[in-house]
Design a protein around this motif. Structure first.
Motif, PDB file in Angstrom:
ATOM      1  N   SER A 106      28.032  38.975  23.398  1.00  0.00           N
ATOM      2  CA  SER A 106      26.550  39.094  23.906  1.00  0.00           C
ATOM      3  C   SER A 106      26.835  39.237  25.622  1.00  0.00           C
ATOM      4  N   MET A 107      27.734  38.506  26.136  1.00  0.00           N
ATOM      5  CA  MET A 107      27.791  38.710  27.837  1.00  0.00           C
ATOM      6  C   MET A 107      28.360  39.834  28.205  1.00  0.00           C
ATOM      7  N   ASP A 108      29.118  40.499  27.400  1.00  0.00           N
ATOM      8  CA  ASP A 108      29.739  42.065  27.673  1.00  0.00           C
ATOM      9  C   ASP A 108      28.498  42.770  27.894  1.00  0.00           C
ATOM     10  N   LEU A 109      27.862  42.864  26.505  1.00  0.00           N
ATOM     11  CA  LEU A 109      26.748  43.715  26.557  1.00  0.00           C
ATOM     12  C   LEU A 109      25.560  43.411  27.362  1.00  0.00           C
ATOM     13  N   LEU A 110      25.160  42.194  28.080  1.00  0.00           N
ATOM     14  CA  LEU A 110      24.561  42.042  29.127  1.00  0.00           C
ATOM     15  C   LEU A 110      24.929  42.484  30.425  1.00  0.00           C
ATOM     16  N   ASN A 111      26.467  42.111  30.684  1.00  0.00           N
ATOM     17  CA  ASN A 111      26.851  42.696  31.765  1.00  0.00           C
ATOM     18  C   ASN A 111      26.935  43.935  32.015  1.00  0.00           C
ATOM     19  N   GLU A 112      27.106  44.897  30.860  1.00  0.00           N
ATOM     20  CA  GLU A 112      26.962  46.183  30.860  1.00  0.00           C
ATOM     21  C   GLU A 112      25.677  46.626  31.257  1.00  0.00           C
ATOM     22  N   ALA A 113      24.592  46.076  30.757  1.00  0.00           N
ATOM     23  CA  ALA A 113      23.158  46.566  31.245  1.00  0.00           C
ATOM     24  C   ALA A 113      23.172  46.421  32.709  1.00  0.00           C
ATOM     25  N   ILE A 114      23.537  45.106  33.100  1.00  0.00           N
ATOM     26  CA  ILE A 114      23.185  44.940  34.710  1.00  0.00           C
ATOM     27  C   ILE A 114      24.074  45.893  35.528  1.00  0.00           C
ATOM     28  N   PHE A 115      25.302  46.250  35.053  1.00  0.00           N
ATOM     29  CA  PHE A 115      26.350  47.192  35.783  1.00  0.00           C
ATOM     30  C   PHE A 115      25.476  48.652  35.787  1.00  0.00           C
ATOM     31  N   ARG A 116      25.093  49.152  34.553  1.00  0.00           N
ATOM     32  CA  ARG A 116      24.406  50.308  34.700  1.00  0.00           C
ATOM     33  C   ARG A 116      23.194  50.548  35.361  1.00  0.00           C
ATOM     34  N   THR A 117      22.432  49.076  35.530  1.00  0.00           N
ATOM     35  CA  THR A 117      21.023  49.152  36.362  1.00  0.00           C
ATOM     36  C   THR A 117      21.633  49.204  37.951  1.00  0.00           C
ATOM     37  N   MET A 118      22.484  48.377  38.116  1.00  0.00           N
ATOM     38  CA  MET A 118      22.951  48.573  39.667  1.00  0.00           C
ATOM     39  C   MET A 118      23.566  50.024  39.995  1.00  0.00           C
ATOM     40  N   ASN A 119      24.281  50.782  39.134  1.00  0.00           N
ATOM     41  CA  ASN A 119      24.572  52.164  39.326  1.00  0.00           C
ATOM     42  C   ASN A 119      23.352  53.087  39.141  1.00  0.00           C
ATOM     43  N   GLY A 120      22.368  52.679  38.288  1.00  0.00           N
ATOM     44  CA  GLY A 120      21.231  53.435  38.222  1.00  0.00           C
ATOM     45  C   GLY A 120      20.424  53.571  39.604  1.00  0.00           C
ATOM     46  N   ALA A 121      20.373  52.402  40.135  1.00  0.00           N
ATOM     47  CA  ALA A 121      19.881  52.529  41.622  1.00  0.00           C
ATOM     48  C   ALA A 121      20.326  53.773  42.572  1.00  0.00           C
ATOM     49  N   ASP A 122      21.754  53.906  42.140  1.00  0.00           N
ATOM     50  CA  ASP A 122      22.224  54.994  43.142  1.00  0.00           C
ATOM     51  C   ASP A 122      22.423  56.349  42.308  1.00  0.00           C
ATOM     52  N   GLY A 123      21.731  56.430  41.370  1.00  0.00           N
ATOM     53  CA  GLY A 123      21.622  57.594  40.522  1.00  0.00           C
ATOM     54  C   GLY A 123      22.706  58.043  39.473  1.00  0.00           C
ATOM     55  N   ARG A 124      23.373  57.070  39.264  1.00  0.00           N
ATOM     56  CA  ARG A 124      24.522  57.099  38.370  1.00  0.00           C
ATOM     57  C   ARG A 124      24.650  56.470  37.001  1.00  0.00           C
ATOM     58  N   GLY A 125      23.272  55.754  36.748  1.00  0.00           N
ATOM     59  CA  GLY A 125      23.200  54.883  35.584  1.00  0.00           C
ATOM     60  C   GLY A 125      21.558  54.843  34.878  1.00  0.00           C
ATOM     61  N   ARG A 126      21.525  53.809  34.708  1.00  0.00           N
ATOM     62  CA  ARG A 126      20.198  53.571  33.842  1.00  0.00           C
ATOM     63  C   ARG A 126      19.256  53.193  35.016  1.00  0.00           C
ATOM     64  N   ARG A 127      18.079  53.588  35.199  1.00  0.00           N
ATOM     65  CA  ARG A 127      17.089  53.205  36.404  1.00  0.00           C
ATOM     66  C   ARG A 127      16.084  52.459  35.896  1.00  0.00           C
ATOM     67  N   TRP A 128      15.712  51.507  36.548  1.00  0.00           N
ATOM     68  CA  TRP A 128      14.658  50.474  36.218  1.00  0.00           C
ATOM     69  C   TRP A 128      13.237  50.764  36.952  1.00  0.00           C
ATOM     70  N   PRO A 129      12.196  51.123  35.943  1.00  0.00           N
ATOM     71  CA  PRO A 129      11.066  51.456  36.439  1.00  0.00           C
ATOM     72  C   PRO A 129      10.460  50.214  36.969  1.00  0.00           C
ATOM     73  N   ILE A 130      10.301  50.222  38.383  1.00  0.00           N
ATOM     74  CA  ILE A 130       9.741  49.179  39.020  1.00  0.00           C
ATOM     75  C   ILE A 130       8.547  48.093  38.576  1.00  0.00           C
ATOM     76  N   ARG A 131       7.645  48.758  37.737  1.00  0.00           N
ATOM     77  CA  ARG A 131       6.593  48.240  37.327  1.00  0.00           C
ATOM     78  C   ARG A 131       6.719  47.586  35.913  1.00  0.00           C
ATOM     79  N   VAL A 132       7.874  48.023  35.373  1.00  0.00           N
ATOM     80  CA  VAL A 132       8.328  47.354  34.226  1.00  0.00           C
ATOM     81  C   VAL A 132       8.845  45.886  34.457  1.00  0.00           C
ATOM     82  N   PRO A 133       8.361  44.706  33.722  1.00  0.00           N
ATOM     83  CA  PRO A 133       9.091  43.535  34.123  1.00  0.00           C
ATOM     84  C   PRO A 133      10.610  43.478  33.807  1.00  0.00           C
ATOM     85  N   PHE A 134      11.527  42.833  34.698  1.00  0.00           N
ATOM     86  CA  PHE A 134      12.846  42.986  34.703  1.00  0.00           C
ATOM     87  C   PHE A 134      13.482  42.296  33.055  1.00  0.00           C
TER      88      PHE A 134
END
Length: 210
Positions: free
Chosen positions: A48-76
């Motif tokens: 489960s930690m691998d999956l959670l870390n992958e979600a966080i990693f892609r979100t960090m990249n998403g802020a740079d346009g290379r991964g998943r982007r977090w719509p700011i009004r959606v609860p984190f």
């Protein structure tokens, strides 16, 4: 979908993502790991930690346009749960996984997967026209479901118990899994269900929620 008044979805910046991650409490992290363990089976992730870390990693990249982007009004928390679900689903439904499962289905007691593969079976698929129609129907249904869920979410945005129930319903979780994720007693869960049913009846009347 959460939109700004101008109709444009507002996405989180790197600073927003870092702040949200740092703000996660130990309880939040424990809940996220519980949810990840539900989505884990059949995916390529070892724990489960691998999956959670992958979600966080892609979100960090998403802020740079290379991964998943977090719509700011959606609860984190809600965003991370949906992201983990999507990543695990993508892993399960990858071409390689589907192909392997199809070969395993064709294999018999006397014929291995490698032998099936060597015989070059042609796996049949729907015609492009049928797949296009099915995809369009799925998109229309998903759009109706998203709108209904948005209305319900807005009605209960400050009710954390019902937020867990809604996420669990959407992801096909059992009542026991929802109670565990939300750390709810049976009484608390049943009370939240009653509140949810009464509000849905008020919002939608006799119309069936998609």
């Amino acid at each position: 979908m959460d939109l700004s008044p101008s109709g444009i979805t507002e996405f989180a910046t790197n600073d927003d993502v870092r702040s949200a991650i740092e703000a996660l409490s130990d309880i939040d992290k424990a809940r996220l790991k519980k949810v990840a363990s539900i989505y884990l089976p059949g995916s390529a992730y070892a724990c489960s930690m691998d999956l959670l870390n992958e979600a966080i990693f892609r979100t960090m990249n998403g802020a740079d346009g290379r991964g998943r982007r977090w719509p700011i009004r959606v609860p984190f928390m809600a965003y991370l749960i949906e992201t983990m679900k999507g990543i695990a689903g993508d892993s399960r439904n990858s071409y390689e996984s589907k192909h392997k499962r199809a070969l395993e289905t064709l294999a018999t007691d006397t014929l291995s997967v490698d032998e099936v593969l060597s015989r070059d079976y042609q796996l049949h698929a729907n015609s492009p026209e049928v797949e296009l129609e099915e995809a369009q129907a799925r998109r229309e249904l998903e759009a109706r479901q998203d709108e209904d869920l948005r209305v319900i979410n807005d009605a209960f945005k400050n009710d954390s118990d019902i937020q867990w129930i809604l996420m669990g319903y959407k992801d096909g979780c059992s009542a026991a899994e929802i109670r565990e994720m939300g750390e709810m007693s049976q009484t608390t869960y049943e009370s939240a269900q009653r509140r949810l049913r009464r509000k849905i009846e008020k919002l939608f009347g006799n119309r069936r929620v998609q």
